[in-house]
Design an enzyme around this catalytic site. Structure first.
Site, PDB file in Angstrom:
ATOM      1  CG  HIS A  83      -5.339  13.532  38.167  1.00  0.00           C
ATOM      2  ND1 HIS A  83      -4.553  13.705  39.274  1.00  0.00           N
ATOM      3  CD2 HIS A  83      -4.850  12.450  37.523  1.00  0.00           C
ATOM      4  CE1 HIS A  83      -3.614  12.764  39.281  1.00  0.00           C
ATOM      5  NE2 HIS A  83      -3.772  12.003  38.228  1.00  0.00           N
ATOM      6  CE  LYS A  88      -3.146   4.495  49.345  1.00  0.00           C
ATOM      7  NZ  LYS A  88      -2.582   4.902  50.643  1.00  0.00           N
ATOM      8  CE  LYS A 124       4.265  11.346  52.316  1.00  0.00           C
ATOM      9  NZ  LYS A 124       4.694  10.324  51.350  1.00  0.00           N
TER      10      LYS A 124
END
Ligand code: GLU
Length: 491
Positions: A83, A88, A124
Site C-alpha cells: 500500500h 521494507k 521480509k
C-alpha cells in the site's frame, strides 16, 4: 479446528498434566492477532482478507562454489503489503528459517510500519544457512549471490523493496548487498537507498545499530509516563529506575536495550539469558562487562565471574522480575511456560516472542504485554531516516548545525547582557547545533512517544479492545485499509 494434545506443563510450583491446544505456526499466530483486532473494526471482508494475506513471495534456489565444492542454498523474500512503496524489512540468515516464518515477519513489518507512520509496505527475507559454519569469504559470496537473485526479480531497489539487517545479518551483509546492487544497476542515482543498516561510511546513518534497542527504551519510558498502564501491570512509579529486568538474548537488540536501561535509566538487569545458559544476580549486572566477556569468549556467557550460572536458560524466563524483555526470537513464551511467567510486564523487543495462545494465558493472569509491532519499531524507523538521507544525498544536520550554533550563542549573549549569568555547562549544552545522532534520536523518541500515545488512547477508550496488542494492530489495520481505500482497487 485446532488439534488438542495432552502435554506436561509446569503450573507454578506444581507439575501437572493439562490439555494444551497445539501451538499454531508463527504466521497463524500473527493472523489470529489480526483477526482479534479486525473484529473491533468495520472493514469490508474482501479488503480485510487482502490486508491480512501476503501479496507475494519469491523462493529462490542457487548454487555457490565454496572451497571447490558446489553447495545449494534456498532463500525467500516476501512482500506482505504494498500500500506504500518501497516495501521494507530485514533479511534473516538462520539455519531453521522457512517460508511461514518469513511471511509472518513480513506481515509484522506491514503493521509495524503503519503503526509508527513509516511510509513503507511490509516485506521480509530469509536465507536458510548457518552463518557460523562459513568463513567471511564464503559468506560474502553467498550474500552477493542471494542479493543478485533478488535484484534480478525486482526484490531489491530503493523504490520497490529495501532490505535491512535482521537475525544473522548486519552492516557487513548490507554493505555487500549495496555493492552488488550498484554493480547491476550502475545508473541508479539512488542506489544507496536500496538497503538500510549500512555502515556509516557506506551511506548508513548514525544511530542505526542501536536503534531497535533505543526504541525499546523510548517505548518503555513512554509506558511509564502513563500511570493507568503502570497500575494495570501492577508496577509502581513513573520511571524505570530500580526496576528488575530480565533480558533474553544479548545480540544487537538485547545488548543495546539492556545497556541503555542500565546506564541511562538506572534499571537493574538481574538476568541475562543466552543460547548456552543464563546468569542471574539480584544486584544487577554491568551489561558492558557481560557483553565484552561474551565477545572475548566466542559468543558465550558461560564462566562469567559474577552472578549464578544456569545451564537451562529457559528456567530464568520464569524468574520473578518487574519486566521481562525477550530480545531474541519468536515463540519463546508459549503454552508450555506462559503459566509460569512471573514478570509483571513483558516488553517484546524480538518479533513474535509471545505466541497467540500464550498471550491468552498471560492476559488471564494479568501480565501486561507491550507488543512487538510497536516496541521494536525503532529499527525500521531509523532505517526510514537512513533511506531519506540516501535519497536526499545529504547528511542530517549538515545545513543547519552551524546556523543553530550561532543563533544559540546569540541567545546566550542576549540573556547574559540582561544581567543573568549562565553556567558553563548550560552554555555548552544550549550552544551546540544538532549533529546527525541528535536528530536521529530525537526523531526516534518522537515516533515512539506518538505511537504509544495512540495505542494507549485506543486501549483505554474502547471497551472491546482487550490488550495493547489489539489496540496496536487495530490502528495499523485501519491505516493500511485507509491507504488502499483512498488508492482504489486497480480495475
Ligand atoms: N529487521 C528489523 C525489524 O524486524 C528492521 C527492519 C528494517 O529496518 O527494515 O524490524
Amino acid at each position: 479446528m485446532l488439534d488438542v494434545v495432552l502435554s506436561e506443563a509446569k503450573i507454578g510450583e506444581i507439575n501437572m498434566t493439562v490439555p494444551l491446544e497445539k501451538e499454531v505456526s508463527f504466521l497463524e499466530s500473527v493472523n489470529l492477532s489480526f483477526d482479534k483486532a479486525l473484529a473491533t473494526l468495520d472493514i469490508p471482508e474482501g479488503m480485510a482478507q487482502y490486508i491480512k494475506n501476503v501479496n507475494n513471495v519469491y523462493q529462490v534456489r542457487f548454487p555457490v562454489k565454496i572451497k571447490g565444492k558446489i553447495e545449494n542454498f534456498v532463500g525467500w523474500r516476501s512482500v506482505h503489503s504494498d500500500h506504500k512503496l518501497p516495501a521494507k524489512g530485514g533479511i534473516r540468515f538462520a539455519p531453521n528459517v522457512n517460508q511461514n516464518e518469513v511471511e509472518a515477519l513480513a506481515a509484522l513489518m506491514s503493521y509495524k510500519c503503519a503503526l509508527v507512520d513509516v511510509p513503507f509496505g511490509g516485506s521480509k527475507g530469509g536465507l536458510l544457512i548457518d552463518p557460523k559454519k562459513y568463513d567471511r569469504d564464503a559468506m560474502e559470496k553467498i550474500t552477493r549471490r542471494f542479493a543478485f537473485e533478488l535484484i534480478q526479480k525486482d526484490y531489491i531497489g530503493s523504490g520497490v523493496n529495501v532490505p535491512a539487517p535482521d537475525m544473522g545479518t548486519g552492516q557487513r551483509e548490507m554493505s555487500w548487498i549495496v555493492s552488488t546492487y550498484t554493480a547491476h544497476q550502475p545508473k541508479d542515482i539512488n542506489y544507496l537507498g536500496c538497503v538500510t543498516g549500512k555502515p556509516v561510511s557506506q551511506g548508513g546513518i548514525q544511530g542505526r545499530v542501536e536503534a531497535t534497542g533505543r526504541g525499546v527504551v523510548f517505548g518503555l519510558r513512554e509506558f511509564f509516563r502513563h500511570p493507568e498502564g503502570v497500575k494495570l501491570a501492577n508496577l509502581k512509579g513513573d520511571s524505570l529506575e530500580g526496576k528488575k529486568i530480565i533480558i533474553q538474548g544479548l545480540g544487537n537488540v538485547g545488548y543495546h536495550t539492556a545497556k541503555i536501561l542500565e546506564e541511562e535509566d538506572g534499571a537493574k538487569i538481574v538476568a541475562i539469558l543466552e543460547w548456552d545458559g543464563a546468569i542471574y544476580d539480584d544486584n544487577g549486572f554491568n551489561v558492558e562487562e557481560v557483553f565484552r566477556y561474551k565477545v572475548e569468549n566466542k559468543g558465550s556467557i558461560k564462566g562469567f565471574a559474577k552472578g549464578k550460572f544456569f545451564k537451562n536458560s529457559a528456567e530464568l524466563l520464569e524468574q520473578e522480575c518487574d519486566i521481562l524483555i525477550p530480545a531474541a526470537m519468536e515463540g519463546v513464551i508459549n503454552q508450555t511456560n506462559a503459566h509460569c511467567i512471573k514478570a509483571k510486564l513483558i516488553a517484546e523487543a524480538a518479533n513474535g516472542p509471545v505466541t497467540f495462545k500464550a498471550e491468552t494465558i498471560l492476559h488471564e493472569r494479568g501480565v501486561v504485554i507491550i507488543p512487538d509491532v510497536y516496541l521494536n519499531a525503532g529499527g525500521v524507523t531509523v532505517s526510514y531516516f537512513e533511506w531519506i538521507k540516501n535519497l536526499s544525498h545529504i547528511r542530517f544536520g549538515r545545513m543547519q548545525r552551524r546556523y543553530e550554533d550561532n543563533q544559540n550563542n546569540l541567545f546566550i549573549k542576549a540573556i547574559e547582557q540582561s544581567g543573568e549569568k549562565l553556567s558553563e555547562d548550560i552554555k555548552s549544552k544550549i550552544g551546540n547545533g544538532p549533529v546527525e545522532i541528535d536528530l536521529v534520536r530525537s526523531g526516534l523518541d518522537d515516533t515512539m512517544r506518538i505511537a504509544f500515545q495512540q495505542i494507549h488512547e485506543r486501549y483505554w477508550a474502547e471497551k472491546n479492545i482487550a490488550s495493547y496488542r489489539v489496540a496496536a494492530m487495530a490502528i495499523s489495520i485501519e491505516k493500511i485499509y485507509n491507504s488502499y481505500r483512498i488508492m482504489g482497487i486497480y480495475p
